[in-house]
Design a protein around this motif. Structure first.
Motif, PDB file in Angstrom:
ATOM      1  N   ASP A  22       0.600  -1.141   0.074  1.00 37.95           N
ATOM      2  CA  ASP A  22      -0.061   0.057   0.000  1.00 37.95           C
ATOM      3  C   ASP A  22       1.128   1.172   0.145  1.00 37.95           C
ATOM      4  O   ASP A  22       0.501   2.016  -0.816  1.00 37.95           O
ATOM      5  CB  ASP A  22      -0.810   0.027   1.320  1.00 37.95           C
ATOM      6  CG  ASP A  22      -2.067  -0.952   1.164  1.00 37.95           C
ATOM      7  OD1 ASP A  22      -2.256  -1.441  -0.102  1.00 37.95           O
ATOM      8  OD2 ASP A  22      -2.652  -1.016   2.149  1.00 37.95           O
ATOM      9  N   LYS A  23       1.865   1.196   0.951  1.00 38.88           N
ATOM     10  CA  LYS A  23       2.704   2.566   1.062  1.00 38.88           C
ATOM     11  C   LYS A  23       3.391   2.677  -0.199  1.00 38.88           C
ATOM     12  O   LYS A  23       3.569   3.977  -0.685  1.00 38.88           O
ATOM     13  CB  LYS A  23       3.617   2.446   2.187  1.00 38.88           C
ATOM     14  CG  LYS A  23       4.588   3.661   2.476  1.00 38.88           C
ATOM     15  CD  LYS A  23       5.317   3.725   3.691  1.00 38.88           C
ATOM     16  CE  LYS A  23       6.295   4.566   3.453  1.00 38.88           C
ATOM     17  NZ  LYS A  23       6.690   5.180   4.703  1.00 38.88           N
ATOM     18  N   TYR A  24       4.211   1.826  -0.689  1.00 39.48           N
ATOM     19  CA  TYR A  24       5.024   1.985  -1.853  1.00 39.48           C
ATOM     20  C   TYR A  24       4.531   1.845  -3.199  1.00 39.48           C
ATOM     21  O   TYR A  24       5.003   1.824  -4.363  1.00 39.48           O
ATOM     22  CB  TYR A  24       6.512   1.041  -1.732  1.00 39.48           C
ATOM     23  CG  TYR A  24       7.161   1.420  -0.500  1.00 39.48           C
ATOM     24  CD1 TYR A  24       8.072   2.529  -0.473  1.00 39.48           C
ATOM     25  CD2 TYR A  24       7.008   0.865   0.741  1.00 39.48           C
ATOM     26  CE1 TYR A  24       8.581   2.989   0.453  1.00 39.48           C
ATOM     27  CE2 TYR A  24       7.693   1.119   2.019  1.00 39.48           C
ATOM     28  CZ  TYR A  24       8.585   2.299   1.636  1.00 39.48           C
ATOM     29  OH  TYR A  24       9.221   2.523   2.880  1.00 39.48           O
ATOM     30  N   GLY A  25       3.135   1.313  -3.317  1.00 36.77           N
ATOM     31  CA  GLY A  25       2.584   1.186  -4.663  1.00 36.77           C
ATOM     32  C   GLY A  25       2.918   0.166  -5.335  1.00 36.77           C
ATOM     33  O   GLY A  25       3.067   0.364  -6.670  1.00 36.77           O
ATOM     34  N   ILE A  26       3.401  -1.113  -4.836  1.00 30.12           N
ATOM     35  CA  ILE A  26       3.641  -2.239  -5.589  1.00 30.12           C
ATOM     36  C   ILE A  26       2.678  -3.326  -5.140  1.00 30.12           C
ATOM     37  O   ILE A  26       2.349  -3.150  -4.205  1.00 30.12           O
ATOM     38  CB  ILE A  26       5.392  -2.377  -5.400  1.00 30.12           C
ATOM     39  CG1 ILE A  26       5.633  -2.670  -3.600  1.00 30.12           C
ATOM     40  CG2 ILE A  26       6.210  -1.537  -5.889  1.00 30.12           C
ATOM     41  CD1 ILE A  26       6.811  -2.955  -3.335  1.00 30.12           C
ATOM     42  N   ASP A  76       2.895  -4.955 -14.234  1.00 34.32           N
ATOM     43  CA  ASP A  76       2.419  -4.033 -12.844  1.00 34.32           C
ATOM     44  C   ASP A  76       3.724  -4.479 -12.008  1.00 34.32           C
ATOM     45  O   ASP A  76       3.939  -3.834 -10.892  1.00 34.32           O
ATOM     46  CB  ASP A  76       1.180  -4.595 -12.198  1.00 34.32           C
ATOM     47  CG  ASP A  76       1.226  -6.072 -11.752  1.00 34.32           C
ATOM     48  OD1 ASP A  76       1.783  -6.863 -12.537  1.00 34.32           O
ATOM     49  OD2 ASP A  76       0.415  -6.403 -10.810  1.00 34.32           O
ATOM     50  N   LYS A  79       8.119  -1.578 -11.410  1.00 33.81           N
ATOM     51  CA  LYS A  79       8.529  -1.020 -10.245  1.00 33.81           C
ATOM     52  C   LYS A  79       8.911  -1.874  -9.123  1.00 33.81           C
ATOM     53  O   LYS A  79       9.685  -1.277  -8.121  1.00 33.81           O
ATOM     54  CB  LYS A  79       7.795   0.033 -10.058  1.00 33.81           C
ATOM     55  CG  LYS A  79       7.693   1.176 -11.149  1.00 33.81           C
ATOM     56  CD  LYS A  79       6.983   2.365 -10.498  1.00 33.81           C
ATOM     57  CE  LYS A  79       6.304   3.253 -11.402  1.00 33.81           C
ATOM     58  NZ  LYS A  79       5.081   3.532 -10.894  1.00 33.81           N
ATOM     59  N   TYR A  81       7.888  -5.218  -6.375  1.00 32.74           N
ATOM     60  CA  TYR A  81       7.001  -6.052  -5.696  1.00 32.74           C
ATOM     61  C   TYR A  81       7.531  -6.615  -4.242  1.00 32.74           C
ATOM     62  O   TYR A  81       8.554  -6.349  -4.051  1.00 32.74           O
ATOM     63  CB  TYR A  81       6.523  -7.313  -6.615  1.00 32.74           C
ATOM     64  CG  TYR A  81       7.706  -7.969  -7.151  1.00 32.74           C
ATOM     65  CD1 TYR A  81       8.595  -8.918  -6.542  1.00 32.74           C
ATOM     66  CD2 TYR A  81       8.252  -7.836  -8.430  1.00 32.74           C
ATOM     67  CE1 TYR A  81       9.729  -9.454  -6.874  1.00 32.74           C
ATOM     68  CE2 TYR A  81       9.378  -8.267  -9.076  1.00 32.74           C
ATOM     69  CZ  TYR A  81       9.994  -9.039  -8.342  1.00 32.74           C
ATOM     70  OH  TYR A  81      11.002  -9.662  -8.902  1.00 32.74           O
TER      71      TYR A  81
END
Ligand code: AP5
Ligand code: MG
Length: 214
Positions: A22-26, A76, A79, A81
């Motif tokens: 959630d925080k890093y958008g991965i 996706d 960047k 995971y």
């Protein structure tokens, strides 16, 4: 940002992996969640995996390696995971390395969430999982707003079949035999980071964020 979560069953890998994602958008990639979704959908993979999971044994490497190799090649994952529950054996770690090096990539952080065995059995008996979306709760440490009902999707919460105390003990012994050697493996690669998983969930997350940076 390519991250691996290491730690015993119930150490809090899933809890922290979701927060990191959630925080890093991965994406959060949990092989346990993928197997449970396949069991629910009644797929061939699910049928094969269930027999092992119910006994607290690991699913054979060949059923999981290609699945993760395909997943980390999806757009996706460009960047990064957070891998939760994979790798779990040295051969799995070696095949992941091969896949990554063929893409010119490597793991940035292997975060070991340390929790002694005696805490684990207590934690697992309090865990509740949503049959719908897979969200995880704890009757004491992270209760749902309404008992037995998922906050996110309203489906019922259950005790996972493999969270019964006798199966948890089997999972712990499998962990010590087959998965713990990965700590040395990633330490040797220089990307191992340790956090104290007995702290409160938010404190554990703060410690992880300090490692990962902004
Ligand atoms: P998997 O689903 O990965 O299970 P696991 O590794 O045994 O880990 P858990 O999901 O049980 O624990 P967790 O560390 O995620 O803890 P959580 O955050 O939920 O795998 C299941 C099975 O699938 C395996 O046994 C195997 O058969 C198969 N499998 C999966 N991947 C495989 C692979 N790569 N190869 C072969 N087989 C594979 O937290 C636990 C509880 O504690 C929760 O209730 C939570 O709310 C609570 N909690 C979390 N943090 C804290 C805290 N700091 N303080 C208090 N409570 C906390
Ligand atoms: Mg988990």
């Amino acid at each position: 940002m390519r991250i691996i979560m290491l730690g015993a069953p119930g150490a809090g890998k899933g809890t922290q992996a979701k927060k990191i994602a959630d925080k890093y958008g991965i994406p959060h990639i949990s092989t346990g969640d993928i197997f449970r979704a396949n069991i629910k959908a009644g797929t061939e993979l699910g049928k094969k995996a269930k027999a092992y999971m119910d006994q607290g044994a690991l699913v054979p490497d060949e059923l999981v390696v290609d699945l993760v190799a395909d997943r980390v090649k999806q757009p996706d994952c460009e960047k990064g995971y957070v891998l939760d529950g994979f790798p779990r054996t040295i051969p799995q770690a070696e095949s992941l390395d091969q896949v990554l090096s063929s893409m010119g990539q490597e793991i940035g952080f292997a975060i070991n969430v340390e929790v002694p065995d005696e805490h684990i059995v207590r934690r697992m008996s309090g865990r509740r999982a949503c049959v719908g979306c897979g969200a995880t709760y704890h009757v004491v440490h992270a209760p749902s707003k309404k008992e037995g009902v998922c906050d996110r999707c309203g489906e019922p919460l259950i005790l996972r079949d493999d969270d019964k105390p006798e199966t948890v003990e089997k999972r712990l012994s499998v962990y010590h035999e087959q998965t713990q050697p990965l700590i040395d493996y990633y330490s040797g690669k220089g990307c191992l980071k340790e956090v104290d998983g007995t702290k409160d969930m938010e404190e554990v997350f703060t410690d992880i964020c300090a490692i990962l940076g902004e």
